[in-house]
Design an enzyme around this catalytic site. Structure first.
Site, PDB file in Angstrom:
ATOM      1  N   SER A   1       0.836  -1.200   0.000  1.00  0.00           N
ATOM      2  CA  SER A   1       0.000   0.000   0.000  1.00  0.00           C
ATOM      3  C   SER A   1       0.869   1.248   0.000  1.00  0.00           C
ATOM      4  O   SER A   1       1.969   1.262   0.583  1.00  0.00           O
ATOM      5  CB  SER A   1      -0.867  -0.020   1.265  1.00  0.00           C
ATOM      6  OG  SER A   1      -1.491   1.221   1.462  1.00  0.00           O
TER       7      SER A   1
ATOM      8  N   TYR B   1      -1.867  -1.050  10.834  1.00  0.00           N
ATOM      9  CA  TYR B   1      -2.116  -1.601   9.499  1.00  0.00           C
ATOM     10  C   TYR B   1      -0.953  -1.265   8.561  1.00  0.00           C
ATOM     11  O   TYR B   1      -0.392  -2.144   7.891  1.00  0.00           O
ATOM     12  CB  TYR B   1      -3.433  -1.049   8.912  1.00  0.00           C
ATOM     13  CG  TYR B   1      -3.550  -1.325   7.430  1.00  0.00           C
ATOM     14  CD1 TYR B   1      -3.840  -2.602   6.967  1.00  0.00           C
ATOM     15  CD2 TYR B   1      -3.313  -0.322   6.480  1.00  0.00           C
ATOM     16  CE1 TYR B   1      -3.909  -2.877   5.604  1.00  0.00           C
ATOM     17  CE2 TYR B   1      -3.373  -0.586   5.126  1.00  0.00           C
ATOM     18  CZ  TYR B   1      -3.672  -1.855   4.687  1.00  0.00           C
ATOM     19  OH  TYR B   1      -3.727  -2.129   3.344  1.00  0.00           O
TER      20      TYR B   1
ATOM     21  N   LYS C   1       2.203  -3.659   6.524  1.00  0.00           N
ATOM     22  CA  LYS C   1       2.585  -3.678   5.096  1.00  0.00           C
ATOM     23  C   LYS C   1       4.094  -3.463   4.958  1.00  0.00           C
ATOM     24  O   LYS C   1       4.769  -4.144   4.169  1.00  0.00           O
ATOM     25  CB  LYS C   1       1.812  -2.598   4.325  1.00  0.00           C
ATOM     26  CG  LYS C   1       0.319  -2.878   4.216  1.00  0.00           C
ATOM     27  CD  LYS C   1       0.036  -4.087   3.356  1.00  0.00           C
ATOM     28  CE  LYS C   1      -1.397  -4.538   3.432  1.00  0.00           C
ATOM     29  NZ  LYS C   1      -1.658  -5.840   2.826  1.00  0.00           N
TER      30      LYS C   1
HETATM   31  P1  NAD Z   1     -10.967  -7.250   1.361  1.00  0.00           P
HETATM   32  O1  NAD Z   1     -11.150  -7.252   2.836  1.00  0.00           O
HETATM   33  O2  NAD Z   1     -12.143  -6.988   0.510  1.00  0.00           O
HETATM   34  O3  NAD Z   1     -10.317  -8.631   0.883  1.00  0.00           O
HETATM   35  C1  NAD Z   1      -9.448  -9.377   1.703  1.00  0.00           C
HETATM   36  C2  NAD Z   1      -9.932 -10.799   1.706  1.00  0.00           C
HETATM   37  O4  NAD Z   1      -9.062 -11.580   2.510  1.00  0.00           O
HETATM   38  C3  NAD Z   1     -11.328 -10.942   2.304  1.00  0.00           C
HETATM   39  O5  NAD Z   1     -12.127 -11.713   1.425  1.00  0.00           O
HETATM   40  C4  NAD Z   1     -11.100 -11.690   3.621  1.00  0.00           C
HETATM   41  O6  NAD Z   1     -12.188 -12.533   3.943  1.00  0.00           O
HETATM   42  C5  NAD Z   1      -9.827 -12.448   3.329  1.00  0.00           C
HETATM   43  N1  NAD Z   1      -9.005 -12.738   4.501  1.00  0.00           N
HETATM   44  C6  NAD Z   1      -8.585 -11.895   5.477  1.00  0.00           C
HETATM   45  N2  NAD Z   1      -7.827 -12.538   6.363  1.00  0.00           N
HETATM   46  C7  NAD Z   1      -7.754 -13.838   5.959  1.00  0.00           C
HETATM   47  C8  NAD Z   1      -7.113 -14.983   6.443  1.00  0.00           C
HETATM   48  N3  NAD Z   1      -6.394 -14.966   7.581  1.00  0.00           N
HETATM   49  N4  NAD Z   1      -7.246 -16.140   5.763  1.00  0.00           N
HETATM   50  C9  NAD Z   1      -7.972 -16.205   4.621  1.00  0.00           C
HETATM   51  N5  NAD Z   1      -8.605 -15.137   4.112  1.00  0.00           N
HETATM   52  C10 NAD Z   1      -8.494 -13.963   4.760  1.00  0.00           C
HETATM   53  O7  NAD Z   1      -9.788  -6.203   1.051  1.00  0.00           O
HETATM   54  P2  NAD Z   1      -9.291  -5.629  -0.336  1.00  0.00           P
HETATM   55  O8  NAD Z   1      -9.666  -4.195  -0.405  1.00  0.00           O
HETATM   56  O9  NAD Z   1      -9.669  -6.524  -1.437  1.00  0.00           O
HETATM   57  O10 NAD Z   1      -7.725  -5.665  -0.091  1.00  0.00           O
HETATM   58  C11 NAD Z   1      -6.937  -6.747  -0.549  1.00  0.00           C
HETATM   59  C12 NAD Z   1      -5.494  -6.502  -0.169  1.00  0.00           C
HETATM   60  O11 NAD Z   1      -5.053  -5.257  -0.704  1.00  0.00           O
HETATM   61  C13 NAD Z   1      -5.256  -6.400   1.350  1.00  0.00           C
HETATM   62  O12 NAD Z   1      -4.021  -7.007   1.637  1.00  0.00           O
HETATM   63  C14 NAD Z   1      -5.194  -4.915   1.586  1.00  0.00           C
HETATM   64  O13 NAD Z   1      -4.424  -4.598   2.716  1.00  0.00           O
HETATM   65  C15 NAD Z   1      -4.506  -4.442   0.308  1.00  0.00           C
HETATM   66  N6  NAD Z   1      -4.785  -3.041   0.002  1.00  0.00           N
HETATM   67  C16 NAD Z   1      -6.073  -2.612  -0.097  1.00  0.00           C
HETATM   68  C17 NAD Z   1      -6.323  -1.261  -0.370  1.00  0.00           C
HETATM   69  C18 NAD Z   1      -7.733  -0.754  -0.425  1.00  0.00           C
HETATM   70  O14 NAD Z   1      -7.927   0.448  -0.272  1.00  0.00           O
HETATM   71  N7  NAD Z   1      -8.747  -1.590  -0.642  1.00  0.00           N
HETATM   72  C19 NAD Z   1      -5.258  -0.387  -0.575  1.00  0.00           C
HETATM   73  C20 NAD Z   1      -3.955  -0.873  -0.485  1.00  0.00           C
HETATM   74  C21 NAD Z   1      -3.719  -2.213  -0.201  1.00  0.00           C
HETATM   75  C1  WQD Z   2      -9.361   9.662   1.191  1.00  0.00           C
HETATM   76  C2  WQD Z   2      -9.540  11.148   1.449  1.00  0.00           C
HETATM   77  C3  WQD Z   2      -9.708  11.703   3.781  1.00  0.00           C
HETATM   78  C4  WQD Z   2     -13.556   9.659   4.416  1.00  0.00           C
HETATM   79  C5  WQD Z   2      -6.719   4.615   3.124  1.00  0.00           C
HETATM   80  C6  WQD Z   2      -5.615   3.870   3.808  1.00  0.00           C
HETATM   81  C7  WQD Z   2      -4.620   3.378   2.802  1.00  0.00           C
HETATM   82  C8  WQD Z   2      -5.296   2.567   1.709  1.00  0.00           C
HETATM   83  C9  WQD Z   2      -6.435   3.315   1.100  1.00  0.00           C
HETATM   84  C10 WQD Z   2      -5.232   0.280   2.372  1.00  0.00           C
HETATM   85  C11 WQD Z   2      -8.715  11.665   2.637  1.00  0.00           C
HETATM   86  C12 WQD Z   2     -11.000  12.032   3.059  1.00  0.00           C
HETATM   87  C13 WQD Z   2     -12.393  10.164   3.867  1.00  0.00           C
HETATM   88  C14 WQD Z   2     -14.569  10.554   4.837  1.00  0.00           C
HETATM   89  C15 WQD Z   2     -13.212  12.403   4.073  1.00  0.00           C
HETATM   90  N1  WQD Z   2      -5.856   1.369   2.210  1.00  0.00           N
HETATM   91  N2  WQD Z   2     -12.234  11.520   3.695  1.00  0.00           N
HETATM   92  N3  WQD Z   2     -14.356  11.902   4.646  1.00  0.00           N
HETATM   93  O1  WQD Z   2      -6.898   7.631   3.971  1.00  0.00           O
HETATM   94  O2  WQD Z   2      -6.102   8.011   1.580  1.00  0.00           O
HETATM   95  O3  WQD Z   2      -6.158   5.737   2.470  1.00  0.00           O
HETATM   96  O4  WQD Z   2      -7.313   3.759   2.144  1.00  0.00           O
HETATM   97  O5  WQD Z   2      -4.073   0.066   2.195  1.00  0.00           O
HETATM   98  O6  WQD Z   2      -3.710   2.608   3.501  1.00  0.00           O
HETATM   99  O7  WQD Z   2      -4.984   4.760   4.737  1.00  0.00           O
HETATM  100  O8  WQD Z   2      -8.288   6.850   1.971  1.00  0.00           O
HETATM  101  O9  WQD Z   2     -10.661   6.891   1.391  1.00  0.00           O
HETATM  102  O10 WQD Z   2     -10.010   6.958   3.818  1.00  0.00           O
HETATM  103  O11 WQD Z   2      -9.579   8.940   2.404  1.00  0.00           O
HETATM  104  O12 WQD Z   2     -13.066  13.625   3.948  1.00  0.00           O
HETATM  105  O13 WQD Z   2     -15.610  10.174   5.371  1.00  0.00           O
HETATM  106  O14 WQD Z   2     -10.900  11.389   1.806  1.00  0.00           O
HETATM  107  O15 WQD Z   2      -9.429  12.660   4.748  1.00  0.00           O
HETATM  108  O16 WQD Z   2      -8.293  12.963   2.302  1.00  0.00           O
HETATM  109  P1  WQD Z   2      -6.827   7.168   2.579  1.00  0.00           P
HETATM  110  P2  WQD Z   2      -9.717   7.326   2.428  1.00  0.00           P
END
Ligand code: NAD
Ligand code: WQD
Length: 338
Positions: free
Chosen positions: A125, A150, A154
């Protein structure tokens, strides 16, 4: 290619599974359904015409993983999505996050090493950059200590991969640093399933638009940005999914036996909270009631990718617009998240 997709019924994983199937690969999903539903498998079938193989279980369970590898002997690559991802929850329940996200990757690596899996893609991330010194952020930017567990998981997972490669293990690994994934499949059949009040902006907007939430709180309008609100790099989940297919191809073609690298996956463009709200109102025709609230703890002003490295090495770049992403998120909200 037979690809193990941990967390494959989740938001990003399900979109990647569809792309894998359509590209002729054979995804094998592992998920414990802690943050997703089994019906996602039906939806994947509806979109792709193929039902992916699914094993319900926990990636921290060695015996379960061993069993999967025994039943699926020819796994060539792994995409490791399975993790918890809610920043706020990780501050309240740090042990839960370190346990799932660190024990998860350690166990998958340990078992997959025993089964000689050579290609590994990790969901990292942009949060590992913390508050960046400059934007757009190149991969060479410092990985900073995160304000939340979190983010730390990562950064630690990236270090684990690097150490494994330094040890000479026979594994090629890439950490993809996602920026802000939004959108859903254009069919409206798969998308993000937020539990309770969403932390992320786009699901909060769509839930406000449909009336589940009374109003949106904009966290701060006094940042040093175009209009004072936070700027992020919002990337369509479909584009993000394509990046995984390109990454797998890239890893397979790479002749090194042991290899670790990181790639940003973003559009390269920043969009402010107010710009996103206005664009959503334009495409949906719905006015979003909002109030300016104080800054959210741990937030930064701006974060957007320098996405040139992945374009140079893998010929990947984002194609979809913010408008398309918001249209797809809105369709998903209206169809399935009432
Ligand atoms: P999500 O929660 O929708 O998907 C994760 C999946 O993993 C879920 O289906 C959950 O049931 C499964 N899971 C969790 N722990 C588990 C375990 N111990 N064993 C088996 N299954 C398990 O999340 P997502 O948004 O699809 O994110 C996927 C990956 O991408 C994650 O590693 C997340 O940290 C990373 N990521 C997400 C974002 C985002 O904003 N969505 C941003 C950056 C990185
Ligand atoms: C985006 C913008 C908030 C909600 C997070 C994680 C990051 C990654 C993606 C997993 C910011 C603003 C938000 C609300 C708002 N996830 N906001 N009102 O914080 O950039 O990233 O998700 O890896 O690790 O930190 O995303 O969607 O929460 O926020 O004003 O109700 O929207 O302040 O500027 P963020 P976000």
């Amino acid at each position: 290619m037979k690809v193990l997709v941990t967390g494959g019924t989740g938001y990003i994983g399900s979109h990647v599974v569809v792309k894998l199937l359509l590209a002729g690969h054979e995804p094998i999903i592992i998920d414990n359904l802690s943050n997703s539903e089994k019906t996602v498998l039906d939806r994947i079938f509806e979109i792709s015409g193929t039902r992916p193989i699914f094993y319900e279980g926990d990636v921290r369970d060695v015996d379960f993983l061993e069993d999967v590898f025994e039943q699926e002997p020819d796994i060539v690559g792994i995409i490791h999505f399975a993790a918890f991802k809610a920043v706020g929850e990780s501050v309240k329940e740090p042990l839960k996050y370190y346990d799932n996200n660190i024990d998860g990757i350690l166990t998958v690596l340990e078992v997959s090493q025993r089964h000689n899996v050579e290609n590994f893609v990790f969901s990292s991330s942009a949060t590992v950059y913390g508050n960046p010194d400059k934007n757009p952020i190149p991969e060479t930017a410092l990985v900073k200590s995160s304000t939340n567990p979190y983010g730390e998981t990562k950064a630690i997972a990236e270090k684990i991969l690097k150490a494994l490669v330094v040890s000479g293990a026979n594994i090629k690994t890439i950490a993809l640093r996602y920026f802000n994934p939004i959108g859903a499949h254009p069919s409206g059949l798969i998308g993000e399933l937020p539990k309770g009040a969403p932390e992320n902006l786009v699901p909060y907007i769509t839930q406000t638009a449909i009336g589940i939430r009374d109003m949106l709180f904009v966290f701060g309008d006094d940042y040093n940005t175009i209009d004072g609100t936070g700027v992020r790099d919002y990337i369509h989940v479909e584009d993000l999914a394509d990046a995984h297919i390109k990454t797998l191809d890239f890893l397979q073609k790479n002749k090194n036996k042991s290899f670790y690298d990181v790639y940003n996956v973003g559009t390269g463009n920043g969009t402010s909270v107010m710009e996103l709200i206005k664009t959503f109102e334009k495409i949906s025709g719905v006015t979003i009631p909002f109030e300016i609230a104080k800054r959210r703890s741990g937030d930064i002003a701006s974060c957007y990718a320098d996405a040139t490295k992945i374009k140079r090495d893998m010929n990947w770049e984002s194609k979809k617009t913010i408008e398309e992403a918001l249209e797809d998120s809105w369709r998903w909200q209206q169809n399935y998240l009432k």
